[in-house]
Design a protein around this motif. Structure first.
Motif, PDB file in Angstrom:
ATOM      1  N   GLY A  27       0.810  -1.222   0.000  1.00  0.00           N
ATOM      2  CA  GLY A  27       0.000   0.000   0.000  1.00  0.00           C
ATOM      3  C   GLY A  27       0.836   1.261   0.000  1.00  0.00           C
ATOM      4  O   GLY A  27       0.538   2.221  -0.710  1.00  0.00           O
ATOM      5  N   PHE A  28       1.921   1.278   0.802  1.00  0.00           N
ATOM      6  CA  PHE A  28       2.810   2.445   0.808  1.00  0.00           C
ATOM      7  C   PHE A  28       3.398   2.637  -0.583  1.00  0.00           C
ATOM      8  O   PHE A  28       3.472   3.753  -1.099  1.00  0.00           O
ATOM      9  N   ALA A  41       8.322  -5.493  -0.907  1.00  0.00           N
ATOM     10  CA  ALA A  41       7.390  -5.349  -2.032  1.00  0.00           C
ATOM     11  C   ALA A  41       8.103  -4.583  -3.138  1.00  0.00           C
ATOM     12  O   ALA A  41       8.896  -3.684  -2.862  1.00  0.00           O
ATOM     13  N   ARG A  42       7.803  -4.928  -4.376  1.00  0.00           N
ATOM     14  CA  ARG A  42       8.438  -4.283  -5.538  1.00  0.00           C
ATOM     15  C   ARG A  42       7.397  -3.975  -6.607  1.00  0.00           C
ATOM     16  O   ARG A  42       6.420  -4.700  -6.751  1.00  0.00           O
ATOM     17  N   LEU A  43       7.639  -2.893  -7.345  1.00  0.00           N
ATOM     18  CA  LEU A  43       6.840  -2.569  -8.531  1.00  0.00           C
ATOM     19  C   LEU A  43       7.775  -2.443  -9.719  1.00  0.00           C
ATOM     20  O   LEU A  43       8.869  -1.870  -9.587  1.00  0.00           O
ATOM     21  N   VAL A  94       0.964  -6.796  -6.764  1.00  0.00           N
ATOM     22  CA  VAL A  94       2.243  -6.276  -6.282  1.00  0.00           C
ATOM     23  C   VAL A  94       3.040  -7.438  -5.679  1.00  0.00           C
ATOM     24  O   VAL A  94       2.629  -8.003  -4.675  1.00  0.00           O
ATOM     25  N   PRO A  95       4.180  -7.780  -6.299  1.00  0.00           N
ATOM     26  CA  PRO A  95       4.993  -8.870  -5.752  1.00  0.00           C
ATOM     27  C   PRO A  95       5.482  -8.545  -4.338  1.00  0.00           C
ATOM     28  O   PRO A  95       5.956  -7.446  -4.078  1.00  0.00           O
ATOM     29  N   MET A 150      -1.013  -9.671  -3.264  1.00  0.00           N
ATOM     30  CA  MET A 150      -1.757  -8.452  -2.943  1.00  0.00           C
ATOM     31  C   MET A 150      -2.084  -7.751  -4.249  1.00  0.00           C
ATOM     32  O   MET A 150      -1.180  -7.380  -5.004  1.00  0.00           O
ATOM     33  N   ILE A 151      -3.367  -7.579  -4.527  1.00  0.00           N
ATOM     34  CA  ILE A 151      -3.790  -6.873  -5.742  1.00  0.00           C
ATOM     35  C   ILE A 151      -4.383  -5.533  -5.323  1.00  0.00           C
ATOM     36  O   ILE A 151      -5.315  -5.471  -4.518  1.00  0.00           O
TER      37      ILE A 151
END
Length: 162
Positions: free
Chosen positions: A83-84, A117-119, A137-138, A154-155
């Protein structure tokens, strides 16, 4: 990168602080913005436009009946990290919302927990340019033995602000 939103501007300023102060400043800031993260004792280790690492100590207030980090606390970690990260990339005229959280608990977690988490650049570009959409989000959760006791998806979606 140009500021995607107000949050991005604030985090960019915090990230200019010396290393020793950065994590504490990010943790305090998000503890005010999202009070439950402060209540649970989440610590933001690092946050940039393409990645977020947060952790939680295995203390009594977040433990389950067998002395590990509670399942819901581990979900809070994954939701917070993703989320962040999404919040940092979605422009101010859109609102990010969690759409799906899927967790499979594959082994008992030991000790403190860390989430990464990564984008991808493609995902970030979609958030900046598409009016609405969603991304998976991986996210990887590790325990104190560096094992991955939970498989999480997490979508996150974003839609125009009303």
């Amino acid at each position: 990168m140009a500021n995607a939103n107000k949050l991005s501007g604030i985090v960019n300023k915090i990230n200019k602080l010396p290393d020793f102060a950065r994590s504490r400043a990010l943790t305090l800031f998000f503890g005010k913005v999202v009070p439950f993260t402060g209540t649970a004792g989440i610590r933001i280790e690092s946050l940039t436009h393409d990645g977020c690492v947060i952790s939680i100590a295995n203390k009594r207030r977040v433990q389950n009946h067998i002395g590990g980090v509670h399942a819901v606390a581990s979900l809070l970690l994954a939701e917070s990290a993703t989320g962040f990260l999404v919040g940092l990339n979605v422009p101010d005229d859109k609102v990010p919302v969690i759409k799906t959280a899927h967790a499979e608990y594959t082994r008992r977690a030991k000790g403190d927990m860390t989430v990464e988490a990564r984008l991808s650049e493609e995902q970030r570009e979609r958030m900046r340019t598409e009016d609405k959409g969603d991304v998976s989000v991986p996210v990887i959760i590790r325990d104190s033995e560096n094992k991955e006791p939970i498989e999480i998806e997490m979508i996150w979606a974003w839609t125009p602000k009303r």
